[in-house]
Scaffold this motif. Structure first.
Motif, PDB file in Angstrom:
ATOM      1  N   SER A  15       0.808  -1.224   0.000  1.00 32.81           N
ATOM      2  CA  SER A  15       0.000   0.000   0.000  1.00 32.81           C
ATOM      3  C   SER A  15       0.839   1.272   0.000  1.00 32.81           C
ATOM      4  O   SER A  15       0.321   2.361  -0.270  1.00 32.81           O
ATOM      5  N   THR A  16       2.132   1.143   0.301  1.00 35.11           N
ATOM      6  CA  THR A  16       2.996   2.326   0.344  1.00 35.11           C
ATOM      7  C   THR A  16       3.053   2.987  -1.036  1.00 35.11           C
ATOM      8  O   THR A  16       3.538   2.393  -1.997  1.00 35.11           O
ATOM      9  N   PRO A  17       2.558   4.218  -1.174  1.00 32.39           N
ATOM     10  CA  PRO A  17       2.470   4.874  -2.494  1.00 32.39           C
ATOM     11  C   PRO A  17       3.763   5.608  -2.856  1.00 32.39           C
ATOM     12  O   PRO A  17       3.906   6.796  -2.609  1.00 32.39           O
ATOM     13  N   PHE A  18       4.699   4.891  -3.468  1.00 33.24           N
ATOM     14  CA  PHE A  18       5.992   5.490  -3.772  1.00 33.24           C
ATOM     15  C   PHE A  18       5.887   6.644  -4.762  1.00 33.24           C
ATOM     16  O   PHE A  18       6.750   7.534  -4.767  1.00 33.24           O
ATOM     17  N   ALA A  19       4.866   6.647  -5.606  1.00 34.23           N
ATOM     18  CA  ALA A  19       4.701   7.766  -6.540  1.00 34.23           C
ATOM     19  C   ALA A  19       4.484   9.067  -5.772  1.00 34.23           C
ATOM     20  O   ALA A  19       5.030  10.119  -6.139  1.00 34.23           O
ATOM     21  N   ILE A  20       3.709   8.995  -4.717  1.00 33.44           N
ATOM     22  CA  ILE A  20       3.432  10.184  -3.924  1.00 33.44           C
ATOM     23  C   ILE A  20       4.623  10.528  -3.036  1.00 33.44           C
ATOM     24  O   ILE A  20       4.991  11.696  -2.878  1.00 33.44           O
ATOM     25  N   VAL A  21       5.256   9.493  -2.458  1.00 30.14           N
ATOM     26  CA  VAL A  21       6.442   9.710  -1.629  1.00 30.14           C
ATOM     27  C   VAL A  21       7.552  10.381  -2.436  1.00 30.14           C
ATOM     28  O   VAL A  21       8.131  11.387  -2.009  1.00 30.14           O
ATOM     29  N   SER A  22       7.843   9.845  -3.620  1.00 34.55           N
ATOM     30  CA  SER A  22       8.919  10.407  -4.439  1.00 34.55           C
ATOM     31  C   SER A  22       8.565  11.807  -4.930  1.00 34.55           C
ATOM     32  O   SER A  22       9.432  12.694  -5.003  1.00 34.55           O
ATOM     33  N   SER A  23       7.297  12.027  -5.256  1.00 31.76           N
ATOM     34  CA  SER A  23       6.875  13.357  -5.716  1.00 31.76           C
ATOM     35  C   SER A  23       7.064  14.399  -4.619  1.00 31.76           C
ATOM     36  O   SER A  23       7.516  15.526  -4.888  1.00 31.76           O
ATOM     37  N   ARG A  24       6.758  14.021  -3.389  1.00 30.87           N
ATOM     38  CA  ARG A  24       6.952  14.965  -2.286  1.00 30.87           C
ATOM     39  C   ARG A  24       8.430  15.216  -2.031  1.00 30.87           C
ATOM     40  O   ARG A  24       8.834  16.349  -1.732  1.00 30.87           O
ATOM     41  N   LEU A  25       9.251  14.163  -2.151  1.00 38.06           N
ATOM     42  CA  LEU A  25      10.689  14.322  -1.939  1.00 38.06           C
ATOM     43  C   LEU A  25      11.298  15.284  -2.959  1.00 38.06           C
ATOM     44  O   LEU A  25      12.212  16.042  -2.636  1.00 38.06           O
ATOM     45  N   PHE A  26      10.781  15.261  -4.186  1.00 37.13           N
ATOM     46  CA  PHE A  26      11.314  16.109  -5.247  1.00 37.13           C
ATOM     47  C   PHE A  26      10.510  17.402  -5.427  1.00 37.13           C
ATOM     48  O   PHE A  26      10.765  18.162  -6.362  1.00 37.13           O
ATOM     49  N   GLY A  27       9.560  17.643  -4.537  1.00 38.64           N
ATOM     50  CA  GLY A  27       8.791  18.884  -4.605  1.00 38.64           C
ATOM     51  C   GLY A  27       7.875  18.967  -5.803  1.00 38.64           C
ATOM     52  O   GLY A  27       7.613  20.061  -6.315  1.00 38.64           O
ATOM     53  N   LEU A  28       7.343  17.819  -6.245  1.00 38.44           N
ATOM     54  CA  LEU A  28       6.467  17.782  -7.416  1.00 38.44           C
ATOM     55  C   LEU A  28       5.005  17.771  -7.004  1.00 38.44           C
ATOM     56  O   LEU A  28       4.672  17.502  -5.842  1.00 38.44           O
ATOM     57  N   ALA A  29       4.138  18.016  -7.966  1.00 34.66           N
ATOM     58  CA  ALA A  29       2.701  17.956  -7.714  1.00 34.66           C
ATOM     59  C   ALA A  29       2.275  16.510  -7.476  1.00 34.66           C
ATOM     60  O   ALA A  29       2.950  15.561  -7.889  1.00 34.66           O
ATOM     61  N   ASP A  30       1.168  16.348  -6.796  1.00 31.81           N
ATOM     62  CA  ASP A  30       0.603  15.025  -6.560  1.00 31.81           C
ATOM     63  C   ASP A  30       0.290  14.391  -7.918  1.00 31.81           C
ATOM     64  O   ASP A  30      -0.449  14.968  -8.723  1.00 31.81           O
ATOM     65  N   PRO A  31       0.836  13.202  -8.216  1.00 35.81           N
ATOM     66  CA  PRO A  31       0.622  12.580  -9.533  1.00 35.81           C
ATOM     67  C   PRO A  31      -0.834  12.220  -9.815  1.00 35.81           C
ATOM     68  O   PRO A  31      -1.194  11.950 -10.964  1.00 35.81           O
ATOM     69  N   ARG A  32      -1.664  12.234  -8.778  1.00 36.64           N
ATOM     70  CA  ARG A  32      -3.089  11.962  -8.993  1.00 36.64           C
ATOM     71  C   ARG A  32      -3.809  13.162  -9.582  1.00 36.64           C
ATOM     72  O   ARG A  32      -4.983  13.064  -9.951  1.00 36.64           O
ATOM     73  N   ARG A  33      -3.092  14.309  -9.696  1.00 39.26           N
ATOM     74  CA  ARG A  33      -3.736  15.541 -10.155  1.00 39.26           C
ATOM     75  C   ARG A  33      -3.316  15.959 -11.565  1.00 39.26           C
ATOM     76  O   ARG A  33      -3.637  17.056 -12.006  1.00 39.26           O
ATOM     77  N   TYR A  34      -2.577  15.102 -12.256  1.00 38.85           N
ATOM     78  CA  TYR A  34      -2.209  15.426 -13.643  1.00 38.85           C
ATOM     79  C   TYR A  34      -2.071  14.146 -14.461  1.00 38.85           C
ATOM     80  O   TYR A  34      -2.063  13.040 -13.910  1.00 38.85           O
ATOM     81  N   GLY A  35      -1.958  14.314 -15.764  1.00 38.74           N
ATOM     82  CA  GLY A  35      -1.791  13.160 -16.642  1.00 38.74           C
ATOM     83  C   GLY A  35      -2.952  12.193 -16.527  1.00 38.74           C
ATOM     84  O   GLY A  35      -4.115  12.576 -16.583  1.00 38.74           O
ATOM     85  N   SER A  36      -2.605  10.927 -16.320  1.00 36.69           N
ATOM     86  CA  SER A  36      -3.626   9.889 -16.187  1.00 36.69           C
ATOM     87  C   SER A  36      -4.251   9.867 -14.800  1.00 36.69           C
ATOM     88  O   SER A  36      -5.268   9.209 -14.588  1.00 36.69           O
ATOM     89  N   GLY A  37      -3.619  10.586 -13.857  1.00 36.23           N
ATOM     90  CA  GLY A  37      -4.096  10.553 -12.481  1.00 36.23           C
ATOM     91  C   GLY A  37      -3.667   9.301 -11.736  1.00 36.23           C
ATOM     92  O   GLY A  37      -4.039   9.100 -10.581  1.00 36.23           O
ATOM     93  N   ASN A  38      -2.849   8.487 -12.377  1.00 35.44           N
ATOM     94  CA  ASN A  38      -2.424   7.228 -11.781  1.00 35.44           C
ATOM     95  C   ASN A  38      -1.150   7.432 -10.954  1.00 35.44           C
ATOM     96  O   ASN A  38      -0.174   7.985 -11.452  1.00 35.44           O
ATOM     97  N   PRO A  39      -1.143   6.991  -9.690  1.00 36.77           N
ATOM     98  CA  PRO A  39       0.068   7.112  -8.871  1.00 36.77           C
ATOM     99  C   PRO A  39       1.072   6.016  -9.202  1.00 36.77           C
ATOM    100  O   PRO A  39       1.250   5.052  -8.446  1.00 36.77           O
ATOM    101  N   GLY A  40       1.723   6.170 -10.346  1.00 36.84           N
ATOM    102  CA  GLY A  40       2.705   5.193 -10.789  1.00 36.84           C
ATOM    103  C   GLY A  40       3.855   5.874 -11.503  1.00 36.84           C
ATOM    104  O   GLY A  40       3.818   7.083 -11.774  1.00 36.84           O
TER     105      GLY A  40
END
Length: 197
Positions: A15-40
Motif C-alpha cells: 500500500s505504500t504509495p511510492f509515486a506520492i512519496v517520491s513526488s513529495r521528496l522532489f517537490g512535485l505535484a501530486d501525480p493523482r492531479r495530472y496526466g492519467s491521475g495514476n500514482p505510478g
C-alpha cells in the motif's frame, strides 16, 4: 494465524504509495492531479522529473519482491510466498493509505514475478520493453506483459498453484487497464514521455 499476519503485512507494504512519496521528496505535484491521475512511475515521468519516476519504479517493484522474498525467508511455502506477493500487489492497487485507490500495479507485479521466478519476470520485462519501444504506449506494453506472464509461468513452473496466482495478477492488470484499452482503441492514449496536462 501466522500466514494471515504475513498477508496483512504484505498488503500494508504494498500500500505504500511510492509515486506520492517520491513526488513529495522532489517537490512535485501530486501525480493523482495530472496526466492519467495514476500514482505510478509512468505518470510521474510526465512531470519531467526522471529521478522521481525512477525512484517510484524501483520502490514499487521492490515492495512486490520484498513481500515474496520475505515470506520465503520466514519459511513459508512457494505458494504462500506467491500469495504474499499477491497481497502486496493488491495493496498497491487498493492502497489503504489512498482510501483503497492506487496504481495499475505493473511495477509491483514485476517485483512479485522477480521474487517468484526470475525467468518469468525476465520474459514479462522483455515483452514490456519490446512493445514499449515499438509503440511508446506503456499501457500496451503492460497488457502484453500481463498476457505472457501466466503462459511463461506455466511453461517454466509447470502446473502449480503459483501459476494460478500469476494468472490472477495478470487478470487484475488487464482489468485495471480497461480505460487505457478504450483509449488505445480510439487513439487518445498518451505515449511514454508525454508531458503532463
Amino acid at each position: 494465524m501466522n500466514f494471515l499476519l504475513l498477508l496483512l503485512a504484505a498488503y500494508v507494504l504494498g500500500s505504500t504509495p511510492f509515486a506520492i512519496v517520491s513526488s513529495r521528496l522532489f517537490g512535485l505535484a501530486d501525480p493523482r492531479r495530472y496526466g492519467s491521475g495514476n500514482p505510478g512511475a509512468t505518470n510521474v515521468l510526465r512531470s519531467g522529473n526522471k529521478a522521481a519516476a525512477l525512484l517510484t519504479l524501483v520502490g514499487d517493484c521492490a515492495k512486490g519482491w520484498l513481500a515474496v522474498w520475505g515470506a520465503a525467508k520466514l519459511g513459508f511455502s512457494p505458494v504462500e510466498a506467491a500469495l504474499a506477493g499477491l497481497a502486496a500487489f493488491l495493496g498497491h492497487v487498493f492502497s489503504v493509505f489512498l482510501r483503497f485507490r492506487g496504481g495499475k500495479g505493473v511495477a509491483t507485479a514485476l517485483g512479485v514475478l522477480t521474487g517468484i521466478n526470475a525467468w518469468v519476470a525476465l520474459s514479462a520485462l522483455l515483452v514490456w520493453l519490446a512493445v514499449a519501444i515499438l509503440t511508446r504506449y506503456s499501457s500496451a506494453a503492460a497488457l502484453s506483459a500481463a498476457v505472457i506472464t501466466p503462459i511463461s509461468g506455466a511453461v517454466l513452473l509447470g502446473a502449480t498453484p503459483t501459476v494460478a496466482v500469476l494468472a490472477l495478477i495478470a487478470g487484475i492488470l488487464v482489468w485495471r487497464h480497461a480505460p487505457n484499452i478504450r483509449k488505445l482503441m480510439n487513439g487518445s492514449e498518451s505515449k511514454i514521455g508525454a508531458s503532463k496536462s
